[in-house]
Scaffold this motif. Structure first.
Motif, PDB file in Angstrom:
ATOM      1  N   UNK A  47       0.816  -1.205   0.000  1.00 54.17           N
ATOM      2  CA  UNK A  47       0.000   0.000   0.000  1.00 54.17           C
ATOM      3  C   UNK A  47       0.851   1.256   0.000  1.00 54.17           C
ATOM      4  N   UNK A  48       1.911   1.264   0.810  1.00 56.08           N
ATOM      5  CA  UNK A  48       2.766   2.437   0.884  1.00 56.08           C
ATOM      6  C   UNK A  48       3.491   2.689  -0.433  1.00 56.08           C
ATOM      7  N   UNK A  49       3.961   1.628  -1.069  1.00 59.89           N
ATOM      8  CA  UNK A  49       4.671   1.787  -2.340  1.00 59.89           C
ATOM      9  C   UNK A  49       3.729   2.312  -3.413  1.00 59.89           C
ATOM     10  N   UNK A  50       2.531   1.724  -3.519  1.00 60.33           N
ATOM     11  CA  UNK A  50       1.599   2.129  -4.563  1.00 60.33           C
ATOM     12  C   UNK A  50       0.991   3.498  -4.304  1.00 60.33           C
ATOM     13  N   UNK A  51       0.843   3.889  -3.046  1.00 59.53           N
ATOM     14  CA  UNK A  51       0.212   5.164  -2.727  1.00 59.53           C
ATOM     15  C   UNK A  51       1.180   6.334  -2.757  1.00 59.53           C
ATOM     16  N   UNK A  52       2.447   6.094  -2.361  1.00 60.02           N
ATOM     17  CA  UNK A  52       3.387   7.198  -2.196  1.00 60.02           C
ATOM     18  C   UNK A  52       4.674   7.042  -2.995  1.00 60.02           C
ATOM     19  N   UNK A  53       5.342   5.915  -2.832  1.00 59.92           N
ATOM     20  CA  UNK A  53       6.679   5.770  -3.407  1.00 59.92           C
ATOM     21  C   UNK A  53       6.630   5.782  -4.934  1.00 59.92           C
ATOM     22  N   UNK A  54       5.777   4.928  -5.527  1.00 62.28           N
ATOM     23  CA  UNK A  54       5.683   4.870  -6.985  1.00 62.28           C
ATOM     24  C   UNK A  54       5.243   6.203  -7.587  1.00 62.28           C
ATOM     25  N   UNK A  55       4.167   6.863  -7.085  1.00 66.91           N
ATOM     26  CA  UNK A  55       3.792   8.150  -7.671  1.00 66.91           C
ATOM     27  C   UNK A  55       4.873   9.215  -7.531  1.00 66.91           C
ATOM     28  N   UNK A  56       5.559   9.261  -6.374  1.00 66.15           N
ATOM     29  CA  UNK A  56       6.610  10.262  -6.198  1.00 66.15           C
ATOM     30  C   UNK A  56       7.762  10.040  -7.175  1.00 66.15           C
ATOM     31  N   UNK A  57       8.189   8.794  -7.344  1.00 62.58           N
ATOM     32  CA  UNK A  57       9.256   8.494  -8.306  1.00 62.58           C
ATOM     33  C   UNK A  57       8.795   8.789  -9.730  1.00 62.58           C
ATOM     34  N   UNK A  58       7.532   8.484 -10.040  1.00 69.36           N
ATOM     35  CA  UNK A  58       7.000   8.775 -11.367  1.00 69.36           C
ATOM     36  C   UNK A  58       7.037  10.272 -11.648  1.00 69.36           C
ATOM     37  N   UNK A  59       6.676  11.077 -10.664  1.00 67.56           N
ATOM     38  CA  UNK A  59       6.695  12.528 -10.836  1.00 67.56           C
ATOM     39  C   UNK A  59       8.115  13.031 -11.094  1.00 67.56           C
ATOM     40  N   UNK A  60       9.079  12.537 -10.328  1.00 63.23           N
ATOM     41  CA  UNK A  60      10.470  12.976 -10.498  1.00 63.23           C
ATOM     42  C   UNK A  60      10.992  12.573 -11.872  1.00 63.23           C
ATOM     43  N   UNK A  61      10.687  11.347 -12.305  1.00 65.27           N
ATOM     44  CA  UNK A  61      11.154  10.879 -13.615  1.00 65.27           C
ATOM     45  C   UNK A  61      10.516  11.692 -14.741  1.00 65.27           C
ATOM     46  N   UNK A  62       9.204  11.910 -14.679  1.00 62.89           N
ATOM     47  CA  UNK A  62       8.527  12.684 -15.717  1.00 62.89           C
ATOM     48  C   UNK A  62       9.077  14.101 -15.796  1.00 62.89           C
ATOM     49  N   UNK A  63       9.334  14.698 -14.639  1.00 63.28           N
ATOM     50  CA  UNK A  63       9.835  16.070 -14.632  1.00 63.28           C
ATOM     51  C   UNK A  63      11.240  16.152 -15.228  1.00 63.28           C
ATOM     52  N   UNK A  64      12.085  15.157 -14.942  1.00 65.46           N
ATOM     53  CA  UNK A  64      13.457  15.184 -15.448  1.00 65.46           C
ATOM     54  C   UNK A  64      13.546  14.809 -16.927  1.00 65.46           C
ATOM     55  N   UNK A  65      12.686  13.889 -17.371  1.00 68.38           N
ATOM     56  CA  UNK A  65      12.784  13.386 -18.740  1.00 68.38           C
ATOM     57  C   UNK A  65      11.977  14.231 -19.723  1.00 68.38           C
ATOM     58  N   UNK A  66      10.738  14.580 -19.352  1.00 68.22           N
ATOM     59  CA  UNK A  66       9.843  15.254 -20.289  1.00 68.22           C
ATOM     60  C   UNK A  66       9.478  16.676 -19.872  1.00 68.22           C
ATOM     61  N   UNK A  67       9.877  17.082 -18.682  1.00 65.76           N
ATOM     62  CA  UNK A  67       9.414  18.357 -18.153  1.00 65.76           C
ATOM     63  C   UNK A  67       9.742  19.548 -19.022  1.00 65.76           C
ATOM     64  N   UNK A  68      10.976  19.668 -19.481  1.00 63.53           N
ATOM     65  CA  UNK A  68      11.384  20.836 -20.268  1.00 63.53           C
ATOM     66  C   UNK A  68      10.673  20.878 -21.613  1.00 63.53           C
TER      67      UNK A  68
END
Length: 276
Positions: A47-68
């Motif tokens: 539950x903790x991974x799916x609710x917090x860890x995975x979304x937070x990592x997804x946000x960081x990856x999206x921002x670094x890869x596609x954000x600009x």
């Protein structure tokens, strides 16, 4: 006169006085069961991974890869789309993890044991609704906190920022009602897995992933009118600015519609699962 073993055992059982199905007992017993669910989710790695860890990592990856690239294309920071999108991903992922936990409790017989205890029977389902609301608000605050570290800001002020948190709460309760109905009627969580696949597809075909104009013309109506896009657009308007009324009303319609359609099946299925 000697007592039989059954008589001795019956004499040692606790005696329940009064009627358990009263409104006076519903609130305290719902709070107790809500605390149990929150503690179980907190201690459950899935539950903790799916609710917090995975979304937070997804946000960081999206921002670094596609954000600009997305920021240049959209004319505004990509975070105003990706942060709301990831918050909804966390809402949906947490609900799916909770549905899996519900299936385990059913299979282990915990729901049946709670059903025969002298507690208000509506407290079981009511506590799940309340626990979902608490989890959604806490996870949303954490993910928006991560977004603020990356550069996300509430440009429309405090009141709009507070109203923003009501969008994932309403959306999450509608989605949780759907998932609960699937979980209590599915013997092997097959429907829950199908809903998980559908929510992943919704993420990639939403206005939070890339702007609407970046999708092919044939896909734009689908992307624009799916519930996740409406919720993202409403949160974007409440944070960055722009249209709020239309996407917010559409989010309310989708969410309330899901609650109306799936609330009765969820309640009936939960009762059946508790009595099996």
């Amino acid at each position: 006169m000697t007592q039989t073993d059954d008589q001795v055992a019956a004499a040692n059982l606790p005696v329940v006085h009064g009627h358990t199905e009263t409104w006076r007992l519903l609130v305290p017993q719902t709070i107790i069961q809500t605390r149990r669910l929150l503690l179980r989710w907190w201690r459950d790695p899935l539950t903790m991974v799916q609710s917090l860890v995975f979304p937070a990592l997804l946000l960081i990856v999206l921002n670094n890869v596609l954000g600009k690239q997305i920021s240049v294309f959209a004319g505004a920071s990509a975070l105003y789309g990706s942060v709301p999108m990831v918050a909804l991903v966390g809402v949906m992922s947490g609900s799916l993890a909770g549905a899996i936990t519900l299936g385990r409790e059913r299979d282990q017989g915990l729901l049946a044991r709670l059903w025969v205890l002298p507690v208000h029977r509506a407290s079981g389902l009511a506590s799940r609704i309340l626990a979902e609301g608490v989890r959604i608000l806490l996870c949303t605050m954490v993910l928006f906190g991560v977004g603020m570290l990356l550069g996300f800001r509430f440009e429309q002020g405090l009141l709009a920022g507070l109203a923003l948190f009501g969008v994932p709460l309403l959306y999450g309760l509608g989605f949780a009602t759907l998932v609960t109905a699937c979980a209590v009627f599915s013997a092997k969580a097959a429907l829950v897995e199908a809903v998980s696949l559908g929510s992943s597809i919704m993420m990639f075909f939403s206005t939070g992933f890339v702007p609407l104009a970046a999708y092919p013309r044939w896909a734009q109506p689908i992307v624009a009118h799916q519930p996740m896009s409406y919720a993202i657009d409403a949160m974007r308007g409440l944070s960055l600015g722009g249209a709020v009324r239309t996407p917010l009303l559409a989010t309310v319609a989708w969410s309330v519609g899901a609650i109306v359609v799936f609330a009765v099946p969820a309640a009936v299925g939960y009762r059946r699962a508790s009595r099996s």
